[in-house]
Design an enzyme around this catalytic site. Structure first.
Site, mmCIF file in Angstrom:
data_model
loop_
_atom_site.group_PDB
_atom_site.id
_atom_site.type_symbol
_atom_site.label_atom_id
_atom_site.label_comp_id
_atom_site.label_asym_id
_atom_site.label_seq_id
_atom_site.Cartn_x
_atom_site.Cartn_y
_atom_site.Cartn_z
ATOM 1 N N PHE B 125 0.845 -1.194 0.000
ATOM 2 C CA PHE B 125 0.000 0.000 0.000
ATOM 3 C C PHE B 125 0.883 1.246 0.000
ATOM 4 O O PHE B 125 1.802 1.371 0.820
ATOM 5 C CB PHE B 125 -0.928 -0.001 1.213
ATOM 6 C CG PHE B 125 -1.933 1.118 1.154
ATOM 7 C CD1 PHE B 125 -2.914 1.135 0.176
ATOM 8 C CD2 PHE B 125 -1.877 2.174 2.050
ATOM 9 C CE1 PHE B 125 -3.824 2.182 0.089
ATOM 10 C CE2 PHE B 125 -2.783 3.224 1.976
ATOM 11 C CZ PHE B 125 -3.766 3.223 0.990
ATOM 12 N N ASP B 194 1.204 -4.977 8.329
ATOM 13 C CA ASP B 194 0.041 -4.114 8.192
ATOM 14 C C ASP B 194 -1.179 -5.016 7.967
ATOM 15 O O ASP B 194 -1.284 -5.693 6.937
ATOM 16 C CB ASP B 194 0.237 -3.148 7.015
ATOM 17 C CG ASP B 194 -0.944 -2.184 6.850
ATOM 18 O OD1 ASP B 194 -2.038 -2.461 7.386
ATOM 19 O OD2 ASP B 194 -0.767 -1.161 6.174
ATOM 20 N N TYR B 219 -11.427 1.357 10.022
ATOM 21 C CA TYR B 219 -12.624 1.718 9.256
ATOM 22 C C TYR B 219 -12.974 0.752 8.124
ATOM 23 O O TYR B 219 -13.886 1.019 7.365
ATOM 24 C CB TYR B 219 -12.541 3.158 8.732
ATOM 25 C CG TYR B 219 -11.312 3.527 7.913
ATOM 26 C CD1 TYR B 219 -11.218 3.166 6.576
ATOM 27 C CD2 TYR B 219 -10.286 4.272 8.471
ATOM 28 C CE1 TYR B 219 -10.125 3.533 5.823
ATOM 29 C CE2 TYR B 219 -9.179 4.641 7.719
ATOM 30 C CZ TYR B 219 -9.105 4.276 6.402
ATOM 31 O OH TYR B 219 -8.016 4.643 5.656
ATOM 32 N N LYS B 220 -12.238 -0.326 8.004
ATOM 33 C CA LYS B 220 -12.537 -1.301 6.947
ATOM 34 C C LYS B 220 -13.433 -2.397 7.541
ATOM 35 O O LYS B 220 -14.599 -2.139 7.851
ATOM 36 C CB LYS B 220 -11.236 -1.832 6.359
ATOM 37 C CG LYS B 220 -10.376 -0.728 5.712
ATOM 38 C CD LYS B 220 -9.083 -1.276 5.147
ATOM 39 C CE LYS B 220 -8.191 -0.171 4.600
ATOM 40 N NZ LYS B 220 -8.755 0.502 3.408
ATOM 41 N N ARG B 369 -12.307 -3.806 -7.889
ATOM 42 C CA ARG B 369 -12.075 -4.487 -6.615
ATOM 43 C C ARG B 369 -13.400 -4.658 -5.882
ATOM 44 O O ARG B 369 -14.185 -3.712 -5.774
ATOM 45 C CB ARG B 369 -11.092 -3.646 -5.791
ATOM 46 C CG ARG B 369 -10.585 -4.346 -4.559
ATOM 47 C CD ARG B 369 -9.531 -3.511 -3.850
ATOM 48 N NE ARG B 369 -10.109 -2.317 -3.250
ATOM 49 C CZ ARG B 369 -9.522 -1.600 -2.281
ATOM 50 N NH1 ARG B 369 -8.308 -1.950 -1.858
ATOM 51 N NH2 ARG B 369 -10.097 -0.540 -1.792
#
Lengths: 410, 410
Positions: B125, B194, B219-220, B369
């Protein structure tokens, strides 16, 4: 005329009196801790629900675009910019004050190569000193802490950056932001101001002062909510030279291109790091709307009247109780809170006061601190608070085990 | 049996099916972007109002004590600890993922003196790479980015720290956290994971893996709200040796003693920096309550069923449309999202899908995605989403100016 009559008259002619009703204030309390945590405005509670239920719940990920969450940090910042006389794109809302200090101190040191000292003041807010120490030890610079009287002498040719708080968090003493900035810059230092205890309580003009950097807090006089995101200021003249090391994707020049290497965004956006906490940020943004049309000169005048009145009332009601005033009597030299050293167990005195509905706070080792937020406090409350303080002290009502026990952390 | 019959049967026997009603989900949408932003649970909205109106509005500054805001970062963290099999006091909720990465990368480099390389993976990322680059350039270390196949060879005796994402944000490929950790540690490197795209979608065991550090996102799959505070993990064995440079007052050993010098708190608390954003943090904490009693093995099983079913359905409905699967077919090698390279203008394809109620996301340059959050998605939705994708592709419904225009930033 007596204090209470004076207060009534001042309230009757207070041009800001109408703003009080914008806030949710608990009944039966005189809230003199808005300098630690401002209260919620009704519109903040409404906005929070609208953002959580309507935007997040209704539009989910699309809200980043359709509700413009993506530029909320800059929209909120533009509202703060007016309060410190910066251009809208010279301010950014992001992270905490401490994190923003880290960014700017690191950026400043890189902009003043050859100098390796960060200078700050004894008694500055501890987190500011800790962060400066953290940057220094990471990159091999040093932090020098000088007494206020020795600051000028300490500004030698090793000082890269002077870091000061505009208003002292304990005493309320106000620095001459223009004069100190000029002095330090004349010695070749950059200057970073922490506006946490001044923004929202007075006029600030970072442009006139030619400040190099500033940070400030969203949850004190700005009423943005507990732990609201903080802000930082970088003038246009420094933005493209300044690089900050917390270089997350929100500060990238093309965030959604997902490039492998970091390229800082142009302008103030490069001081962002990760994804901002939208709920807390929206609350702050709504709180900042309250400042629309509010004249800061009026805010400052009321702040000075409130603090002056409080000191007069304490003189009268607390005479002989042994309080020692820590805050300058001269208006030009103080911010918007008033502090006294307590003769005995100040912690217990504050607990007893709070139990009687007067909410100030205690700061180690012996400080009773009272903040006066001009947007919602009345002059009558100010006098009443001093009267209750007088009762607590004269009757020694604080001298009870339940007040002495250090049960509270803040 | 057909796909829709299979889906109906799987939904009927889904042990997690009851959790869907805990969430506020907009009608008419199939939300396959919970890996970018999870939806609000009803209890989150209630908690947010209770904290804002009741705690902040009702008790103001006293809430730090009486509502225990002061230890909310650690209480929320204890709920996350169970999801990654850490001890409660090995996890802390704080700041953003990027800021936490900065803290831990800096701490790790100091713990592995003599080695100056941070190793990461091509395609990690971007913010992770940017932050690593930021730490490196600040302290004179270097960031080396290697292809997945070349990671092992790149683990030379200069590597202080290996920084990897457990699940690749684009392809969904899952790293063998145990094996990679063992390999890197055998070469003398520390390892930081991560977990942004895995936590809440599968069982994770940082203790068994002997991970040195981890960070993750609130928040995912954890559904903590937009920009929810992130978390970090530091095992007990490292806590007292690790020093992180963002040393704000919340990480001090005696925060309210207001000492002049920084002394890190014992344990995980030293990884805090400034005042946490309580509103956003309370939302995350409430969202984490949903995991009480949820078996992560069940979550992983459902995740694999959903992603498997989606790939089967795409095979059927999108045959010949030119999609190229980027996600491993083998369950053990993927996380909880599925990605395809689009043959033409993937951005427009995703906009057309969203307009038809199927919300996935687009990742440059050509990636469609789709995330599958086991707590609230149904198997029927999964099949339906693939069917709609098939229609969009077969009819070229995406090939319209309003879908092609790059109006959206995320």
């Amino acid at each position: 005329m007596g204090l209470r009559e004076d207060a009534a008259e001042l309230d009757a002619s207070d041009p800001l009196a109408g703003l009080r009703s914008a806030f949710l204030l608990p009944p039966g309390k005189i809230y003199l801790d808005g300098n630690s945590l401002g209260p919620p405005a009704h519109r903040v509670l409404e906005r929070l629900d609208a953002v959580a239920r309507g935007e997040w719940g209704g539009d989910l990920i699309a809200s980043w675009n359709c509700h413009r969450w993506i530029d909320l940090p800059r929209r909120a910042a533009a509202k703060i910019a007016r309060l410190i006389n910066a251009a809208p794109d010279e301010v950014l809302v992001a992270d905490s004050t401490s994190v923003n200090l880290f960014k700017l101190i690191a950026a400043a040191l890189a902009m003043n190569p050859g100098r390796r000292t960060i200078l700050s003041e004894r008694g500055n807010f501890p987190s500011d000193l800790y962060i400066a120490e953290g940057v220094a030890s990471l990159i091999g610079a040093r932090l020098k802490i000088a007494h206020t009287d020795a600051l000028e002498a300490a500004l030698d040719d090793g000082v890269a950056l002077l870091v000061l708080s505009h208003v002292d968090y304990r005493t309320g003493r106000l620095h001459d932001i223009d004069g100190m900035t000029r002095l330090a810059q004349a010695r070749g230092a950059l200057v970073l101001w922490d506006l946490a205890h001044s923004v929202g309580a007075m006029e600030i003009d970072v442009t006139r002062a030619k400040a190099d950097f500033a940070v400030g807090c969203g949850y004190k006089y700005l009423n943005g909510g507990p732990g609201a995101p903080a802000f930082l200021y970088v003038p246009a003249r420094h933005q493209d030279k300044a690089r900050q090391p917390l270089q997350g994707w929100f500060g990238h020049g093309a965030q959604f291109a997902f490039e492998e290497r970091y390229r800082p965004a142009a302008g103030i956006a490069r001081f962002q790091c990760g994804t901002p906490p939208i709920l807390s940020l929206a609350a702050l943004d709504a709180a900042l709307e309250l400042w629309d049309g509010v004249a800061l000169a009026e805010v400052r005048r009321k702040s000075l009247r409130l603090t002056e009145l409080f000191m007069r009332a304490v003189d009268e009601y607390c005479a002989g109780a042994g309080l020692r005033l820590l805050t300058p009597r001269i208006g030009d030299r103080r911010g918007s809170h008033v502090s006294y050293a307590a003769p005995e167990d100040g912690y217990a005195v504050m607990q007893a006061l709070i139990a009687r509905g007067v909410v100030g706070d205690f700061r180690a080792p012996d400080i009773l601190r009272f903040g006066f937020a001009p947007l919602y406090l009345t002059h009558a409350e100010t006098v009443e608070a001093a009267a209750i303080l007088g009762e607590v002290l004269q009757s020694r009502a604080w001298d009870r085990p339940e007040y002495r026990a250090r049960a509270h952390v803040t």
